[in-house]
Design a protein around this motif. Structure first.
Motif, PDB file in Angstrom:
ATOM      1  N   TRP A  63       0.817  -1.211   0.000  1.00 30.38           N
ATOM      2  CA  TRP A  63       0.000   0.000   0.000  1.00 30.38           C
ATOM      3  C   TRP A  63       0.853   1.265   0.000  1.00 30.38           C
ATOM      4  N   THR A  64       1.958   1.271   0.705  1.00 26.94           N
ATOM      5  CA  THR A  64       2.840   2.444   0.744  1.00 26.94           C
ATOM      6  C   THR A  64       3.398   2.730  -0.645  1.00 26.94           C
ATOM      7  N   GLU A  65       3.797   1.686  -1.344  1.00 22.15           N
ATOM      8  CA  GLU A  65       4.323   1.855  -2.708  1.00 22.15           C
ATOM      9  C   GLU A  65       3.234   2.320  -3.668  1.00 22.15           C
ATOM     10  N   VAL A  66       2.040   1.783  -3.516  1.00 19.11           N
ATOM     11  CA  VAL A  66       0.915   2.162  -4.387  1.00 19.11           C
ATOM     12  C   VAL A  66       0.596   3.642  -4.217  1.00 19.11           C
ATOM     13  N   ILE A  69       2.704   6.147  -6.309  1.00 20.03           N
ATOM     14  CA  ILE A  69       2.608   6.158  -7.773  1.00 20.03           C
ATOM     15  C   ILE A  69       1.890   7.430  -8.205  1.00 20.03           C
ATOM     16  N   PRO A  70       2.485   8.197  -9.135  1.00 16.57           N
ATOM     17  CA  PRO A  70       1.822   9.438  -9.597  1.00 16.57           C
ATOM     18  C   PRO A  70       0.439   9.144 -10.189  1.00 16.57           C
ATOM     19  N   TRP A  74      -1.971   6.163 -13.432  1.00 13.22           N
ATOM     20  CA  TRP A  74      -3.141   5.305 -13.311  1.00 13.22           C
ATOM     21  C   TRP A  74      -4.093   5.469 -14.499  1.00 13.22           C
ATOM     22  N   PHE A  75      -4.017   6.591 -15.213  1.00  9.59           N
ATOM     23  CA  PHE A  75      -5.030   6.892 -16.220  1.00  9.59           C
ATOM     24  C   PHE A  75      -4.490   7.123 -17.632  1.00  9.59           C
ATOM     25  N   THR A  76      -3.291   7.627 -17.775  1.00 10.19           N
ATOM     26  CA  THR A  76      -2.788   8.009 -19.097  1.00 10.19           C
ATOM     27  C   THR A  76      -2.676   6.809 -20.035  1.00 10.19           C
ATOM     28  N   GLY A  77      -2.144   5.705 -19.546  1.00 10.41           N
ATOM     29  CA  GLY A  77      -2.041   4.507 -20.390  1.00 10.41           C
ATOM     30  C   GLY A  77      -3.403   4.030 -20.853  1.00 10.41           C
ATOM     31  N   GLY A  78      -4.373   4.060 -19.960  1.00 14.24           N
ATOM     32  CA  GLY A  78      -5.732   3.655 -20.328  1.00 14.24           C
ATOM     33  C   GLY A  78      -6.345   4.583 -21.356  1.00 14.24           C
ATOM     34  N   LEU A  79      -6.118   5.892 -21.179  1.00 17.70           N
ATOM     35  CA  LEU A  79      -6.623   6.861 -22.151  1.00 17.70           C
ATOM     36  C   LEU A  79      -6.019   6.610 -23.526  1.00 17.70           C
ATOM     37  N   PHE A  80      -4.697   6.441 -23.566  1.00 18.41           N
ATOM     38  CA  PHE A  80      -4.042   6.190 -24.851  1.00 18.41           C
ATOM     39  C   PHE A  80      -4.494   4.855 -25.450  1.00 18.41           C
TER      40      PHE A  80
END
Length: 149
Positions: A63-66, A69-70, A74-80
């Motif tokens: 959870w600390t590592e998660v 994460i910027p 979480w969203f840019t890869g999905g958008l592309f």
């Protein structure tokens, strides 16, 4: 895994991407909406991905590592993905699968060579060499030959 095995997996990944483009562009035509076909594809992809994670995952970030994460990651890869895949589904029925995949490959190659050269997206730097440039020109020549009517 050795270089040959990894290369074969990369080729297989390309086959899967081309095949899914064919299947899902048919879905887009039947639904009369490439974005709706993308929703269906990503929904089923999510189900398969969760199943594969549950069956194969050995470890995950804590959870600390998660939390570190910027947010944009979480969203840019999905958008592309949605944009790229939807464009595939839209253009395959109009251009044909070999034309669309070859033109899509051109876009992927051109971006990857520039992005690799400059180390964009926090990826390893891969300088443009004469050999890489020559390979790019040869691949582009093949793409042009594929697309000559």
């Amino acid at each position: 895994m050795n270089q040959t095995g990894l290369s074969l997996l990369a080729v297989l990944g390309g086959v899967f991407l081309a095949a899914q483009g064919g299947f899902n562009s048919n879905l887009a035509v039947l639904l009369k909406n490439p974005l709706l076909a993308s929703v269906a594809a990503f929904f089923s992809s999510t189900i398969f991905a969760v199943a594969f994670v549950l069956l194969s995952s050995k470890s995950s970030a804590n959870w600390t590592e998660v939390k570190q994460i910027p947010l944009y990651l979480w969203f840019t890869g999905g958008l592309f993905s949605v944009m790229g895949i939807s464009l595939y589904y839209y253009t395959i029925p109009k251009l044909g699968i070999s034309t669309m995949i070859s033109l899509g490959l051109f876009g992927q190659l051109a971006f990857s060579i520039v992005a690799g050269h400059f180390g964009w997206l926090n990826l390893p730097v891969e300088p443009i060499t004469f050999k890489k440039g020559a390979g790019f020109v040869i691949l582009i020549s093949g793409i042009i030959l594929i697309n000559i009517k």
